[in-house]
Motif scaffolding. Structure first.
Motif, mmCIF file in Angstrom:
data_model
loop_
_atom_site.group_PDB
_atom_site.id
_atom_site.type_symbol
_atom_site.label_atom_id
_atom_site.label_comp_id
_atom_site.label_asym_id
_atom_site.label_seq_id
_atom_site.Cartn_x
_atom_site.Cartn_y
_atom_site.Cartn_z
ATOM 1 N N THR A 5 0.823 -1.194 0.000
ATOM 2 C CA THR A 5 0.000 0.000 0.000
ATOM 3 C C THR A 5 0.859 1.246 0.000
ATOM 4 O O THR A 5 0.360 2.341 0.079
ATOM 5 C CB THR A 5 -0.913 0.023 1.241
ATOM 6 N N ASP A 65 -1.360 -10.620 4.799
ATOM 7 C CA ASP A 65 -2.809 -10.779 4.706
ATOM 8 C C ASP A 65 -3.444 -9.578 4.004
ATOM 9 O O ASP A 65 -3.207 -8.431 4.385
ATOM 10 C CB ASP A 65 -3.413 -10.939 6.099
ATOM 11 N N GLU A 66 -4.282 -9.860 2.996
ATOM 12 C CA GLU A 66 -4.878 -8.780 2.219
ATOM 13 C C GLU A 66 -5.890 -7.977 3.024
ATOM 14 O O GLU A 66 -6.107 -6.792 2.765
ATOM 15 C CB GLU A 66 -5.535 -9.338 0.959
ATOM 16 N N ARG A 67 -6.533 -8.594 4.016
ATOM 17 C CA ARG A 67 -7.499 -7.857 4.838
ATOM 18 C C ARG A 67 -6.811 -6.818 5.699
ATOM 19 O O ARG A 67 -7.295 -5.687 5.862
ATOM 20 C CB ARG A 67 -8.288 -8.841 5.708
ATOM 21 N N GLU A 69 -3.874 -5.519 4.978
ATOM 22 C CA GLU A 69 -3.361 -4.542 4.025
ATOM 23 C C GLU A 69 -4.453 -3.534 3.644
ATOM 24 O O GLU A 69 -4.211 -2.316 3.594
ATOM 25 C CB GLU A 69 -2.837 -5.252 2.788
ATOM 26 N N ALA A 70 -5.670 -4.033 3.378
ATOM 27 C CA ALA A 70 -6.774 -3.149 2.998
ATOM 28 C C ALA A 70 -7.132 -2.198 4.138
ATOM 29 O O ALA A 70 -7.416 -1.014 3.903
ATOM 30 C CB ALA A 70 -7.991 -3.986 2.593
ATOM 31 N N ALA A 71 -7.114 -2.701 5.361
ATOM 32 C CA ALA A 71 -7.424 -1.843 6.508
ATOM 33 C C ALA A 71 -6.382 -0.736 6.649
ATOM 34 O O ALA A 71 -6.736 0.415 6.938
ATOM 35 C CB ALA A 71 -7.484 -2.687 7.782
ATOM 36 N N CYS A 72 -5.115 -1.081 6.456
ATOM 37 C CA CYS A 72 -4.060 -0.070 6.533
ATOM 38 C C CYS A 72 -4.258 1.000 5.471
ATOM 39 O O CYS A 72 -4.072 2.198 5.722
ATOM 40 C CB CYS A 72 -2.689 -0.721 6.372
ATOM 41 N N ASP A 73 -4.651 0.575 4.267
ATOM 42 C CA ASP A 73 -4.901 1.518 3.180
ATOM 43 C C ASP A 73 -6.008 2.490 3.571
ATOM 44 O O ASP A 73 -5.904 3.701 3.360
ATOM 45 C CB ASP A 73 -5.261 0.750 1.913
ATOM 46 N N GLN A 74 -7.083 1.989 4.179
ATOM 47 C CA GLN A 74 -8.192 2.840 4.599
ATOM 48 C C GLN A 74 -7.790 3.795 5.713
ATOM 49 O O GLN A 74 -8.285 4.926 5.786
ATOM 50 C CB GLN A 74 -9.367 1.969 5.052
ATOM 51 N N CYS A 79 2.001 0.322 4.555
ATOM 52 C CA CYS A 79 1.948 -1.124 4.719
ATOM 53 C C CYS A 79 2.745 -1.799 3.613
ATOM 54 O O CYS A 79 2.691 -1.380 2.453
ATOM 55 C CB CYS A 79 0.499 -1.609 4.689
ATOM 56 N N ARG A 81 3.310 -5.586 1.943
ATOM 57 C CA ARG A 81 2.823 -6.960 1.851
ATOM 58 C C ARG A 81 4.028 -7.894 1.719
ATOM 59 O O ARG A 81 4.854 -7.742 0.813
ATOM 60 C CB ARG A 81 1.911 -7.099 0.629
#
Length: 289
Positions: A5, A65-67, A69-74, A79, A81
């Motif tokens: 991210t 973990d993609e979940r 990673e997505a939370a960090c992006d939000q 982040c 990976r």
């Protein structure tokens, strides 16, 4: 191909950065990094404590973990990976290959009340490494008998010059004669880039495999780990029950911050250097990253 991210091709070297290894899988608490503490995920609180440290040039989450990673992006958290790893330090070592810095501080992703001053203490110790020392590791004195007997709490025996002699989940040293002082290893480590690469090159020894304590990899292979004393009165989150306790602690912490009108901790948390309560040492037997 591993995604990130945040850009990882930047060749501009930072001085010291915090790396927060996080993984989804945990036998006692799956998805723990994203468990809500107050109105934010657990990993957000850890990241905030890192940002409050004075000596760092940033903080990144490292996860496979993609979940997460997505939370960090939000949340706007940098982040990286990574692939799957045996321990959090192996994960940090991969980050070191992709993100240039003079030194890296491994901050556990389930320590929401870690003191910024403790992180700074590890950063400072990295600038004064004795010859042959490959890592620095925070520790604190144990005063709770229950914690001495708790196998989730890693105990450490420290030599006169400050190096770790042994880590164990058992109460060490054994009190055959005088009553010993028991010391707890904390999940707060510091390394240079070359030291992290050396860590990855070393094979896990029988002690590390038996105890699930990653710093034993250096000790078993004859490399020094310098122990840094800190004060500790935080709450580590190992289980959903711990998260409930952390909610109460968060209310107290927020109250202290509002009273002082600052993001810094009150004296209860800061002391010489406060830190998180437990060392989560190995990814597979433990749940930290």
């Amino acid at each position: 191909m591993a995604a990130t991210t945040a850009p990882t091709t930047d060749t501009t070297s930072r001085r010291h950065i915090a790396v927060i290894p996080c993984r989804w899988g945990a036998s006692r608490f799956p998805g723990k990094p994203l468990a809500r503490l107050g109105d934010k995920p657990l990993l957000w609180h850890v990241h905030q404590r890192c940002l409050e440290a004075k000596r760092l040039d940033g903080a990144v989450v490292a996860t496979d973990d993609e979940r997460i990673e997505a939370a960090c992006d939000q949340l706007g958290i940098e982040c990286i990976r990574t692939g799957e790893h045996l321990t959090g330090t192996d994960r940090v070592a991969e980050v070191a290959e992709r993100l240039p810095a003079e030194a890296y501080i491994n901050v556990q992703g389930d320590e929401p009340f870690i003191a910024p001053s403790a992180i700074d203490a590890i950063s400072e110790a990295l600038e004064h490494l004795p010859r042959g020392t490959l890592a620095v590791n925070a520790y604190t004195e144990l005063v709770d008998v229950g914690a001495v007997l708790d196998h989730n709490v890693v105990k450490v025996v420290v030599a006169a010059q400050g190096d770790a002699l042994m880590f164990s989940r058992q109460p060490i040293p054994y009190p055959k004669g005088d009553r010993p002082k028991y010391l707890r290893q904390l999940g707060l480590y510091g390394f240079t880039g070359p030291a992290l690469q050396r860590f990855r090159q070393l094979q896990q020894g029988p002690l590390e495999r038996a105890e699930g304590v990653e710093m034993l990899r250096f000790v078993e292979h004859g490399h020094a780990v310098q122990m840094v004393p800190v004060l500790d009165d935080g709450v580590a989150v190992d289980t959903p029950e711990d998260l409930t306790r952390a909610e109460t602690f968060l209310d107290q912490y927020d109250g202290a911050v509002r009273t002082r009108g600052t993001v810094r901790r009150s004296a209860r948390w800061d002391g010489i250097t406060s830190s998180a309560t437990r060392a989560r040492s190995s990814e597979r037997p433990r749940s930290h990253s």
